[in-house]
Design an enzyme around this catalytic site. Structure first.
Site, PDB file in Angstrom:
ATOM      1  CG  ASN B 385      -2.012   1.172   0.926  1.00 48.60           C
ATOM      2  OD1 ASN B 385      -1.913   1.923   0.417  1.00 48.60           O
ATOM      3  ND2 ASN B 385      -2.909   0.917   2.077  1.00 48.60           N
ATOM      4  CG  ASP B 386       1.744   2.868   3.676  1.00 49.29           C
ATOM      5  OD1 ASP B 386       0.657   3.387   3.329  1.00 49.29           O
ATOM      6  OD2 ASP B 386       1.858   2.349   4.769  1.00 49.29           O
ATOM      7  CB  VAL B 387       6.165   0.399  -1.342  1.00 46.88           C
ATOM      8  CG1 VAL B 387       6.613   0.343   0.125  1.00 46.88           C
ATOM      9  CG2 VAL B 387       5.112  -0.549  -1.641  1.00 46.88           C
ATOM     10  CB  ALA B 426       2.132   4.303   7.128  1.00 48.33           C
TER      11      ALA B 426
END
Lengths: 103, 459
Positions: B385-387, B426
């Site tokens: 997700n965050d990457v 995150a």
């Protein structure tokens, strides 16, 4: 305070040299490691920090056999240190085994 | 006796340096680990048998028993643990090392009260050992999910700094006045433990690898300090090696996440409040099903898979390998895009995929894969997700702004597999999901991928 610090350096000149050189060795050895290996590396370094076990064994060797406090603290310290060493190296080995299996 | 033991220590020290160096190359890493382990074994055996003192048999028995117990437990944990649980395990083992250092200090303090140099090293060993122990346990709890929320007491930065200043003053007082009080010594230990908790509790889950690496480095320093105490070179050099290596690793990880060490320790990350109304502005999402996704992938020329920790949580590493093999057989060019911090630690994803026999050269690192996305037909994001969050590029208000990401939005089409629309690790909203080129394939990664493979088989 400053005087004591200088005195410490004076009295432990060799150790101070080794300490500083070891810092550079550590940095140089690690510097160029690819991100792929960061996890096994961290795990391997973690196992190495278990070298504190040597101190724990020394505590026990120096302890008076009737000093139960020192013996029990030393005992726990050895158990924890060995856990760190054996567990750390074994788990690193397992991780690296997986990298090797590729054809 | 002295010279033999010192030679053993010298050999052990050399194996540590060589082993660590060899750990840096994929082909030699396994051997390097074994070499360092052998050196450690030598140092331990040497310490026990080659010291030339009269020691009561009881003590030998106790040492033997302690080593046996520790080895068995350590070994069992190490061979049983799942690869996904690796980061928290490293943290746990690291905590044990710290605790060991603190305990040594507790025993040695009263013998060395009158020697300012010795008592300074002892007190520092206790403090650092205690901080790494409790800090590592908190990190372990956070990573294995038993400590889910980010707990922040008001003004935690100020309180933490006051506590650490208090510890230093307290320690300086004990050393300076040569206080021989077990009570105060244990009080110092207790404050060290409390600081470790206060230090790690406010740090968000996404930053945990950095914290573990930092604590790992601290354990090394604690070992080195104990080495100074005993004038023992193998502990000193071994500890410092780990300490400096740990700092380098910590900085490397911070760089990969575009964070400074200061912002990890003092910053508010991972707990950033998300305003509920925000989602609506991002547009609508489009969902797809396994059979449509399979058709798209079947006719693609190039597919890039972006695996994240969610893949490992769902135990879908093997299915994704199956999918990749199936697509390759159908003539599709398949690659895996590996973000430096994919998984829970740098390199974690590589370990997980290696476990399922994915070919090493199919894993492409971020810098190399990013230019390739523009000629990629389909990107399959699984559990990441965050990457892949474009907010890192275009939303200065986002906590991950500036973090290097995989530029999957440049691909012609993006399929995202996700359990639900919850925010990532995150805790940040991801506008990629609302992109017109994105289709969401909802469901458990293992189930969804198994369905995909089944659909592909029928084509």
């Amino acid at each position: 305070m400053m005087n004591e610090f200088l005195e410490f350096i004076e009295n432990n000149l060799q150790i101070t040299y080794i300490l500083i050189l070891a810092v550079f060795v550590g940095v140089e050895v690690i510097k160029s490691i690819p991100a792929v290996l960061h996890t096994p590396l961290m795990s391997g370094a973690n196992a190495l920090s278990g070298v504190v076990i040597v101190g724990a064994i020394l505590v026990m060797l120096h302890a008076d056999p009737t000093d139960y406090v020192a013996l029990s603290l030393g005992f726990v310290a050895v158990v924890l240190g060995v856990l760190n060493v054996v567990g750390g190296f074994a788990v690193t080995d397992r991780m690296l085994q997986m990298f090797k299996r590729k054809k | 006796m002295g010279i033999l033991l010192n030679i053993i220590y010298l050999i052990a020290t050399i194996t540590f340096i060589v082993g660590l160096k060899m750990l840096g190359h994929p082909e030699t890493a396994k051997k390097g680990n074994l070499i360092a382990a052998t050196g450690m074994g030598l140092a331990i055996v040497g310490t026990i048998f080659v010291h030339g003192q009269q020691v009561s048999p009881l003590i030998y028995i106790l040492i033997g028993a302690a080593i046996l117990i520790g080895s068995i437990i350590g070994w069992l944990i190490a061979i049983k643990v799942e690869m996904t649980k690796m980061p928290e395990l490293v943290s746990l083992f690291n905590g044990f090392g710290g605790a060991s250092a603190a305990l040594i200090g507790l025993v040695e303090y009263s013998k060395n009260v009158n020697n300012a140099t010795q008592s300074t090293t002892i007190v520092s060993g206790i403090i650092i050992g205690a901080i790494t122990f409790s800090g590592s346990l908190i990190a372990w709890g956070k990573l294995n999910g038993s400590l889910k929320s980010v707990i922040r007491i008001p003004y935690y930065n100020i309180i933490n700094n006051l506590v650490i200043i208090g510890i230093v003053i307290f320690a300086a007082f004990m050393v300076g006045a040569g206080v021989d009080s077990q009570l105060l010594l244990y009080a110092l230990l207790a404050i060290g433990l409390i600081y470790g908790i206060l230090f790690v509790l406010p740090i968000g889950g996404a930053d945990m690898p950095v914290v573990i690496s930092l604590l790992n480095s601290l354990t090394g320093i604690a070992a080195a300090i104990t080495g100074i105490l005993y004038n023992n070179m193998v502990m000193l050099v071994g500890g410092i090696l780990v300490g400096s290596a740990g700092i380098i690793l910590t900085v490397a990880m911070c760089k990969a996440m575009n964070r400074t060490l200061g912002s990890v320790i003092f910053g508010a990350f991972g707990g950033a409040a998300i305003t509920p109304g925000e989602n609506k502005a991002l547009g609508s999402i489009k969902s797809t099903n396994p059979s449509d996704a399979a058709i798209m992938m079947n006719y693609a020329n190039k597919v890039v898979i972006v695996p994240g920790y969610g893949l490992a949580v769902a135990q879908a590493q093997h299915v994704i390998h199956e999918l990749e093999e199936m697509l390759t057989k159908k003539g599709v060019n398949v690659k895996y895009a590996i973000h430096p911090v994919a998984g829970r630690m740098p390199g974690h994803m590589n370990v997980l995929l290696a476990e399922s026999n994915v070919e090493y050269n199919m894993l492409v690192e971020m810098e190399d894969i990013n230019p390739q996305f523009s000629n990629t037909d389909i990107v399959l994001v699984v559990g990441a997700n965050d990457v892949v969050n474009p907010a890192a590029h275009n939303n200065p208000a986002s906590p991950i702004y500036g973090m290097p990401i995989l530029d999957v939005e440049n691909a012609k089409h993006i399929i995202v597999n996700k359990r639900s629309m919850n925010a990532g690790y995150a805790g940040i909203e991801n506008e990629l999901f609302y992109n017109s080129k994105t289709s969401m394939l909802f469901g458990d990664a293992k189930v969804a991928l198994t369905d995909l493979v089944a659909e592909l088989k029928n084509m």
